[in-house]
Structures are given as structure tokens and as C-alpha cells.
Write a protein that holds these residues in place. Structure first.
Motif, short mmCIF file in Angstrom:
data_model
loop_
_atom_site.label_atom_id
_atom_site.label_comp_id
_atom_site.label_asym_id
_atom_site.label_seq_id
_atom_site.Cartn_x
_atom_site.Cartn_y
_atom_site.Cartn_z
N ALA A 102 0.83 -1.20 0.00
CA ALA A 102 0.00 0.00 0.00
C ALA A 102 0.86 1.25 0.00
N CYS A 103 0.37 2.27 -0.67
CA CYS A 103 1.00 3.60 -0.64
C CYS A 103 -0.07 4.61 -1.02
N GLY A 104 -0.63 5.27 -0.02
CA GLY A 104 -1.77 6.14 -0.24
C GLY A 104 -1.49 7.32 -1.15
N ARG A 130 -4.09 -4.37 -1.75
CA ARG A 130 -5.19 -4.12 -0.81
C ARG A 130 -6.54 -4.44 -1.43
N MET A 187 -8.66 3.77 1.12
CA MET A 187 -7.54 2.88 1.38
C MET A 187 -7.95 1.54 1.96
N MET A 223 -2.65 -1.07 7.45
CA MET A 223 -3.32 -0.42 6.32
C MET A 223 -2.83 -1.05 5.01
N ASN A 228 0.01 -2.25 5.05
CA ASN A 228 1.36 -2.29 5.59
C ASN A 228 1.26 -1.98 7.09
N HIS A 242 1.80 -0.37 10.86
CA HIS A 242 2.04 0.96 11.41
C HIS A 242 2.09 0.90 12.93
N SER A 262 -0.70 6.39 3.98
CA SER A 262 -1.12 5.27 4.82
C SER A 262 -0.84 5.56 6.29
N SER A 263 0.25 6.30 6.57
CA SER A 263 0.55 6.68 7.96
C SER A 263 -0.51 7.63 8.50
N CYS A 311 -3.62 7.73 7.58
CA CYS A 311 -4.80 6.90 7.85
C CYS A 311 -4.65 6.14 9.16
#
Length: 300
Positions: free
Chosen positions: A101-103, A128, A145, A177, A179, A181, A241-242, A244
Motif C-alpha cells: 500500500a502507498c496512499g 489491498r 484505502m 493499512m 502495511n 504501522h 497510509s501513515s 490513515c
């Protein structure tokens, strides 16, 4: 004036230009086009692999990601054709490791593809699953996401633990997410030694796949100040993603509602944790297009 000599000189010059033009064309054909994009300074090299076969190696990613000897980026993104979505995306961190994932990269590519199709919404596929994206005006792009992963085994952690209160100094929250966190709530995020603490926590034994690390402060109702250490990339001015994960963690702790504004080093993003997933919105930038020369693609 020796007209024969002048004529011969013009012939040589035109022949030289023709050969150079041919060489340049051949170089462009044998090279690999890419786009440089970013979301609030979280930057990416994006390769459009639709209609061509593109092979990506970890060494190639590390070589291109070097900010002095290569292109420089936080993540490399490959766009591929997909029968069920507008496109599918694959992500690599600058250290050559993969990411599901990479938002911000998803939002950047969504903006590019929506502009290409002259549309205002699009669906992309990542690891995802299918992610809905939309133009929300004022140059901002929104992506769903997906639902957060809250169980220890899904994030994953190395043992069964309460993800709302990990047994680490600082009492962080774990969230998945796509990935992993790890979010620390602190009095002043700007006072944290991000490089030292981020690098330490990223490789903690609790995280078998390593983790992204956030240090988060509350600076107003439903407003968070966030600083980010990305797994495989290090300090970054922004991370989708962080952002989120931080809002999910803050909402679970009762510090905010399920919708909040996140202020990062690179600017602000909006996060909305709905029943259908975590929506992320913010600006994107398509900086330039270029071509990687063949010798740049041989990273070890």
C-alpha cells in the motif's frame, strides 16, 4: 571560395545531424520513460507499464532511488494493465523492499489516469484490493484505502497482543493499512528525535515485516500533528497510509472522532474513517516526465 569544399562540409554536417538524430531516437527507444510525482513531498518515480513488459529488481530500485546517483524517491510505482480496474499498481520502497500500500502514490496515479481519461473517478487495484478514487476539487484527490486491520495477526505482530496498547516504551498503537504501522501519541511530535526513534522501532522484534512509525500530537479538535518514519524509506515529509493509521489509532484511543485533519511536514491531508474504509484526501503534483537511459536500469 572553394564551393566544392563548402558543399562537402554541408554534406558532412547534415550526415552528422542525421546520425545523431538516429542515435537519439535509438536511445529513447531503448530507455524507459517515467514520471516524477509527489503528494506533499512524499515522492515517487512512476513507470507506466501498460502495453510494455517492465522488469523491476530490488537492485534497480535501490540504484534509481539514490538521490545523488539516481532519480531519488521514497517509492517506485509500476502501473500495469488490468481487466477489472483502470489499472493495477505495484509499489517498492527505496531500499528495494515491496509494499502492498502507498496512499499518496495511489492518489498521484489516480489523478494522472483521471486526467488521461478526462474523468472524475476511477478504480485501481493494489494488493489491498480494489480502491475507489475521485477528484474532490481544488486539486485534491481522494482514495479509499480500505478497512484498517486491527487484529495482531493481520498487521502482523510477532505475538498475540492488544493492538491498542503495545508493550513498548511510549505505549503505541498498532494498525494495519496493507502495511504495518506503529503510532506513538506524544506531547510534542516536533521534539522527537525521529531518525533515531523511527529506525529503532521499524526493526523491533514485535514487527516481523518491520513497520512504519508515526509520532502524533493533538493540536486542536480533530486535528493531528504527525511526523513519519517510513519502513524502507526513512524520514518523509508526508505519508498517506501513515495518516490513515494515525487517525484510526487516535479514534480508537478516543482522542479524536473518525474524521480528522492531519498536519505533516509537507502539508495537510484529510482522513475519514467510514464504514466502507478509510478515505484519504489531499493535493498531488506531477512534476516532470523523463526517460531512464539503459545503463541506469542495471542496478545491482
Amino acid at each position: 571560395m572553394d564551393h566544392d569544399l563548402v558543399g562537402k562540409g554541408l554534406w558532412i554536417y547534415r550526415t552528422y545531424r542525421h546520425i545523431r538524430r538516429g542515435m537519439t531516437t535509438q536511445e529513447n527507444i531503448s530507455g524507459l520513460p517515467f514520471m516524477k510525482m509527489h503528494g506533499l513531498g512524499n515522492d515517487f518515480a512512476v513507470i507506466d507499464g501498460r502495453g510494455r513488459k517492465v522488469s523491476i529488481s530490488a537492485g534497480m530500485v535501490r540504484s534509481l532511488g539514490d538521490r545523488r546517483h539516481g532519480v531519488g524517491f521514497d517509492q517506485l510505482v509500476l502501473i500495469e494493465s488490468d481487466r477489472e480496474a483502470a489499472a493495477s499498481l505495484r509499489f517498492w520502497n527505496v531500499d528495494g523492499s515491496g509494499s502492498a500500500a502507498c496512499g499518496n502514490a495511489t492518489r498521484c496515479v489516480a489523478r494522472f489516469l483521471m486526467d488521461e481519461a478526462r474523468g472524475t473517478s476511477i478504480t485501481l487495484r493494489t494488493e489491498r484490493g480494489f480502491l475507489a478514487c475521485a477528484d474532490v476539487g481544488d486539486g485534491r484527490t481522494r482514495v479509499n484505502m480500505g478497512k484498517p486491520e486491527l487484529m495482531w495477526s493481520d498487521i502482523p505482530l510477532s505475538e498475540a497482543l492488544d493492538t491498542l496498547s503495545l508493550p513498548l516504551e511510549g505505549d503505541p498503537v498498532a494498525t494495519g493499512m496493507g502495511n504495518p504501522h506503529c503510532t506513538f501519541f506524544v506531547e510534542d511530535a516536533d521534539a522527537v528525535d525521529l531518525e533515531a526513534r523511527g529506525a529503532e522501532v521499524e526493526r523491533h522484534p514485535l514487527f516481523p515485516e518491520r513497520t512504519n512509525v508515526q509520532f502524533c500530537s493533538l493540536y486542536g479538535p480533530d486535528r493531528l500533528r504527525l511526523r513519519v518514519w517510513e519502513r524502507g524509506a526513512g524520514v518523509t515529509p508526508a505519508s498517506g497510509s501513515s495518516s490513515c493509521a494515525a487517525v484510526v489509532a487516535a479514534a480508537r484511543r478516543g482522542l479524536t472522532g473518525r474524521r480528522a485533519t492531519v498536519r505533516l511536514d509537507g502539508g495537510e491531508m484529510e482522513v475519514d474513517w467510514g464504514e466502507d474504509g478509510v478515505w484519504l484526501a489531499g493535493p498531488t503534483a506531477h512534476v516532470f516526465d523523463a526517460t531512464l537511459r539503459p545503463e541506469a536500469l542495471n542496478g545491482k
